[in-house]
Design a protein around this motif. Structure first.
Motif, PDB file in Angstrom:
ATOM      1  N   GLU A 102       0.825  -1.212   0.000  1.00 14.14           N
ATOM      2  CA  GLU A 102       0.000   0.000   0.000  1.00 14.14           C
ATOM      3  C   GLU A 102       0.861   1.265   0.000  1.00 14.14           C
ATOM      4  O   GLU A 102       0.353   2.368  -0.017  1.00 14.14           O
ATOM      5  N   ARG A 103       2.191   1.087  -0.037  1.00 13.03           N
ATOM      6  CA  ARG A 103       3.045   2.265   0.023  1.00 13.03           C
ATOM      7  C   ARG A 103       3.046   3.085  -1.257  1.00 13.03           C
ATOM      8  O   ARG A 103       3.448   4.227  -1.262  1.00 13.03           O
ATOM      9  N   GLY A 104       2.663   2.457  -2.371  1.00  5.83           N
ATOM     10  CA  GLY A 104       2.663   3.254  -3.602  1.00  5.83           C
ATOM     11  C   GLY A 104       2.231   2.467  -4.810  1.00  5.83           C
ATOM     12  O   GLY A 104       2.187   1.237  -4.796  1.00  5.83           O
ATOM     13  N   SER A 105       1.925   3.217  -5.865  1.00  9.49           N
ATOM     14  CA  SER A 105       1.444   2.579  -7.085  1.00  9.49           C
ATOM     15  C   SER A 105       2.560   2.416  -8.123  1.00  9.49           C
ATOM     16  O   SER A 105       2.344   1.837  -9.183  1.00  9.49           O
ATOM     17  N   GLY A 106       3.726   2.986  -7.842  1.00 10.04           N
ATOM     18  CA  GLY A 106       4.823   2.866  -8.810  1.00 10.04           C
ATOM     19  C   GLY A 106       4.661   3.785 -10.009  1.00 10.04           C
ATOM     20  O   GLY A 106       5.227   3.528 -11.072  1.00 10.04           O
ATOM     21  N   LEU A 107       3.901   4.858  -9.838  1.00  9.47           N
ATOM     22  CA  LEU A 107       3.686   5.776 -10.963  1.00  9.47           C
ATOM     23  C   LEU A 107       4.415   7.112 -10.780  1.00  9.47           C
ATOM     24  O   LEU A 107       4.685   7.815 -11.739  1.00  9.47           O
ATOM     25  N   GLY A 108       4.714   7.425  -9.503  1.00  9.98           N
ATOM     26  CA  GLY A 108       5.255   8.749  -9.188  1.00  9.98           C
ATOM     27  C   GLY A 108       6.499   9.115  -9.977  1.00  9.98           C
ATOM     28  O   GLY A 108       6.582  10.202 -10.554  1.00  9.98           O
ATOM     29  N   LEU A 109       7.492   8.220 -10.009  1.00 11.94           N
ATOM     30  CA  LEU A 109       8.749   8.566 -10.687  1.00 11.94           C
ATOM     31  C   LEU A 109       8.597   8.586 -12.202  1.00 11.94           C
ATOM     32  O   LEU A 109       9.267   9.351 -12.882  1.00 11.94           O
ATOM     33  N   ASN A 110       7.719   7.741 -12.707  1.00 17.97           N
ATOM     34  CA  ASN A 110       7.462   7.743 -14.151  1.00 17.97           C
ATOM     35  C   ASN A 110       6.896   9.104 -14.570  1.00 17.97           C
ATOM     36  O   ASN A 110       7.353   9.739 -15.525  1.00 17.97           O
ATOM     37  N   ILE A 111       5.923   9.567 -13.791  1.00 16.89           N
ATOM     38  CA  ILE A 111       5.313  10.873 -14.085  1.00 16.89           C
ATOM     39  C   ILE A 111       6.337  11.994 -13.840  1.00 16.89           C
ATOM     40  O   ILE A 111       6.455  12.923 -14.635  1.00 16.89           O
ATOM     41  N   SER A 112       7.108  11.857 -12.752  1.00 15.81           N
ATOM     42  CA  SER A 112       8.095  12.905 -12.425  1.00 15.81           C
ATOM     43  C   SER A 112       9.094  13.086 -13.563  1.00 15.81           C
ATOM     44  O   SER A 112       9.442  14.206 -13.930  1.00 15.81           O
ATOM     45  N   LYS A 113       9.569  11.975 -14.103  1.00 19.47           N
ATOM     46  CA  LYS A 113      10.560  12.044 -15.188  1.00 19.47           C
ATOM     47  C   LYS A 113       9.950  12.758 -16.408  1.00 19.47           C
ATOM     48  O   LYS A 113      10.572  13.638 -16.994  1.00 19.47           O
ATOM     49  N   ALA A 114       8.709  12.368 -16.733  1.00 17.98           N
ATOM     50  CA  ALA A 114       8.059  12.992 -17.895  1.00 17.98           C
ATOM     51  C   ALA A 114       7.883  14.492 -17.657  1.00 17.98           C
ATOM     52  O   ALA A 114       8.066  15.301 -18.570  1.00 17.98           O
ATOM     53  N   ILE A 115       7.530  14.870 -16.434  1.00 18.95           N
ATOM     54  CA  ILE A 115       7.326  16.299 -16.140  1.00 18.95           C
ATOM     55  C   ILE A 115       8.651  17.051 -16.229  1.00 18.95           C
ATOM     56  O   ILE A 115       8.742  18.086 -16.898  1.00 18.95           O
ATOM     57  N   ILE A 116       9.686  16.521 -15.570  1.00 24.33           N
ATOM     58  CA  ILE A 116      10.975  17.232 -15.570  1.00 24.33           C
ATOM     59  C   ILE A 116      11.500  17.359 -17.011  1.00 24.33           C
ATOM     60  O   ILE A 116      11.974  18.418 -17.420  1.00 24.33           O
ATOM     61  N   GLU A 117      11.373  16.295 -17.782  1.00 25.89           N
ATOM     62  CA  GLU A 117      11.851  16.372 -19.167  1.00 25.89           C
ATOM     63  C   GLU A 117      10.990  17.325 -19.994  1.00 25.89           C
ATOM     64  O   GLU A 117      11.492  18.055 -20.832  1.00 25.89           O
ATOM     65  N   GLY A 118       9.694  17.322 -19.712  1.00 24.27           N
ATOM     66  CA  GLY A 118       8.792  18.250 -20.404  1.00 24.27           C
ATOM     67  C   GLY A 118       9.131  19.706 -20.079  1.00 24.27           C
ATOM     68  O   GLY A 118       8.843  20.611 -20.859  1.00 24.27           O
ATOM     69  N   LEU A 119       9.740  19.912 -18.911  1.00 21.28           N
ATOM     70  CA  LEU A 119      10.125  21.275 -18.509  1.00 21.28           C
ATOM     71  C   LEU A 119      11.554  21.603 -18.958  1.00 21.28           C
ATOM     72  O   LEU A 119      12.108  22.627 -18.574  1.00 21.28           O
ATOM     73  N   GLY A 120      12.131  20.700 -19.734  1.00 21.25           N
ATOM     74  CA  GLY A 120      13.475  20.962 -20.270  1.00 21.25           C
ATOM     75  C   GLY A 120      14.596  20.582 -19.318  1.00 21.25           C
ATOM     76  O   GLY A 120      15.733  21.039 -19.485  1.00 21.25           O
ATOM     77  N   GLY A 121      14.315  19.755 -18.318  1.00 23.40           N
ATOM     78  CA  GLY A 121      15.356  19.354 -17.366  1.00 23.40           C
ATOM     79  C   GLY A 121      15.643  17.873 -17.418  1.00 23.40           C
ATOM     80  O   GLY A 121      15.217  17.175 -18.347  1.00 23.40           O
ATOM     81  N   SER A 122      16.385  17.391 -16.412  1.00 22.84           N
ATOM     82  CA  SER A 122      16.632  15.948 -16.342  1.00 22.84           C
ATOM     83  C   SER A 122      16.618  15.498 -14.887  1.00 22.84           C
ATOM     84  O   SER A 122      16.815  16.303 -13.966  1.00 22.84           O
ATOM     85  N   ILE A 123      16.344  14.215 -14.687  1.00 23.20           N
ATOM     86  CA  ILE A 123      16.207  13.678 -13.328  1.00 23.20           C
ATOM     87  C   ILE A 123      17.068  12.420 -13.215  1.00 23.20           C
ATOM     88  O   ILE A 123      17.237  11.686 -14.198  1.00 23.20           O
ATOM     89  N   GLY A 124      17.642  12.196 -12.027  1.00 19.80           N
ATOM     90  CA  GLY A 124      18.467  10.997 -11.833  1.00 19.80           C
ATOM     91  C   GLY A 124      18.596  10.684 -10.345  1.00 19.80           C
ATOM     92  O   GLY A 124      17.955  11.322  -9.503  1.00 19.80           O
ATOM     93  N   PHE A 125      19.418   9.702 -10.038  1.00 23.20           N
ATOM     94  CA  PHE A 125      19.625   9.357  -8.628  1.00 23.20           C
ATOM     95  C   PHE A 125      20.980   8.697  -8.453  1.00 23.20           C
ATOM     96  O   PHE A 125      21.582   8.175  -9.401  1.00 23.20           O
TER      97      PHE A 125
END
Ligand SMILES: Nc1ncnc2c1ncn2[C@@H]1O[C@H](COP(=O)(O)OP(=O)(O)OP(=O)(O)O)[C@@H](O)[C@H]1O
Ligand SMILES: [Mg+2]
Length: 367
Positions: A320-343
């Motif tokens: 119940e901790r998560g659906s596994g969608l947050g980072l997928n959406i986050s990456k698309a948003i950051i890239e859509g804003l012209g940036g990049s995401i990593g860890f």
């Protein structure tokens, strides 16, 4: 709607006609083929055409092609199509047709005009593929999402508001048990609302319909708000989070960026021990700003790292901790804003998630 614009030359020679007949016969095994004269009267149909339209060949030959018209397209749709092909150009598009029994089917269609010696279209060959299943699936998805939006999100929001009102004592004092049950209801309700919202965001992203505003975003303010929101979402734990002050300003869509930061901070809180600290900071990174969220959790298992940004990816299995969608959406948003995401991550020591976004030019001197 028209696609490739290529002129066809006269097909007078016998050799060419026979080659054409061979091509049509070969195509007949994989496509729905029809030939019409300049007025749209059918002069040839293959077996697949008869099968999908449910008309016999005899019923079709000599008929106007409009016999299979569904009425689902506006008049201009066919006017544009005719203008294209009668002008000697190839037309490509998806058409909804009606079979003899009244059922509708969708075909991906390419109509190629053939020109006579005077350069006038005298024959059209239409090659079609049945896309009814694909079309129906897309419609089903669209309708389900619309339903989820109206029939699920709206009532859930009402239930959520009612639970919040009860918890705040608006309807009178509550027993400890009542508070406990209502708190569980509130959390579950929140999760359901968030899930519906994530599906809608994903759908918009997939369709390329998600629009990003470009506004000035004060990172210090946004990070502070995100820390509070993530803390609340994870059960009131903002005290575990330290936020380094920053005056950096980025150009981004504030709401979308908030979604990303709340997700990354929530992840740090959710996936590390309840007393482990989480550090949030922002720094200059050339003409960009880099935001970092560091936790002292278990780290990301090596075999999972490659998949972490994929949809529904969860290292900890279905919990119940998560659906596994947050980072997928986050990456698309950051890239859509012209940036990049990593860890970066070290098993047993923790993880740092970071993303970079363009800084606002005028503020590049201030930090
Ligand atoms: N800081 C972290 N430490 C350890 N594992 C993490 C961390 N962040 C993410 N993960 C792993 O990556 C998975 C995907 O994260 P993501 O944010 O996409 O989904 P979620 O948090 O499970 O669900 P959602 O964000 O949709 O509510 C998580 O389920 C978790 O297994
Ligand atoms: Mg998450």
């Amino acid at each position: 709607m028209s696609g490739v614009f290529r002129k066809k030359t006269a097909d007078a020679s016998g050799a060419e006609s026979s080659a054409l007949a061979d091509v049509v016969s070969a195509l007949g095994n994989s496509a729905i083929v029809a030939v019409t004269d300049a007025k749209g009267r059918i002069s040839y149909v293959n077996d697949m055409f008869c099968a999908i339209s449910k008309y016999s060949r005899e019923e079709l030959l000599g008929q106007d092609h409009r016999i299979i018209k569904s009425g689902r397209h506006p008049r201009e749709f066919f006017r544009d199509m005719w203008r294209t092909i009668s002008g000697g150009n190839v037309w490509h598009g998806d058409i909804c047709n009606k079979a003899k029994d009244g059922s509708l089917y969708w075909v991906d269609t390419t109509i190629t005009p053939f020109l006579d010696k005077a350069g006038k279209s005298h024959k059209y060959i239409a090659i079609r593929h049945d896309i009814t299943a694909r079309h129906n699936l897309a419609m089903f998805k669209e309708e389900t999402l619309a339903l989820a939006n109206h029939e699920l999100r709206n009532p859930l929001t009402t239930v959520y508001a009612a639970v919040v009102a009860l918890l705040s004592g608006e309807a009178g004092p509550l027993s400890d048990d009542a508070v406990e049950f209502l708190t569980i209801a509130k959390k579950s309700c929140r999760r359901m609302i968030e899930l519906v919202e994530k599906f809608l965001t994903l759908d918009a992203l997939e369709a390329g319909k998600l629009e990003f505003r470009r506004e000035r975003v004060d990172l210090g303010e946004l990070l502070q708000e995100a820390v509070e929101a993530a803390g609340l979402a994870c059960g009131g734990e903002p005290n575990r989070v330290t936020l380094a002050p920053t005056s950096l300003v980025v150009v981004a869509d504030r709401n979308r960026l908030m979604e990303v930061v709340v997700n990354v901070i929530s992840n740090a809180l959710k996936f590390s021990p309840p007393d482990a600290p989480v550090e949030v900071s922002a720094e200059r990174f050339g003409d960009q700003a880099r935001v970092r969220v560091r936790d002292r959790g278990p780290g990301i298992p090596k075999e999972f790292r490659r998949r972490i940004f994929q949809r529904f990816a969860r290292a900890h299995g279905v919990t119940e901790r998560g659906s596994g969608l947050g980072l997928n959406i986050s990456k698309a948003i950051i890239e859509g804003l012209g940036g990049s995401i990593g860890f970066e991550t070290t098993p047993g020591e923790g993880s740092t998630f970071f993303f970079e976004l363009p800084r606002e030019g005028a503020d590049s001197q201030r930090n």
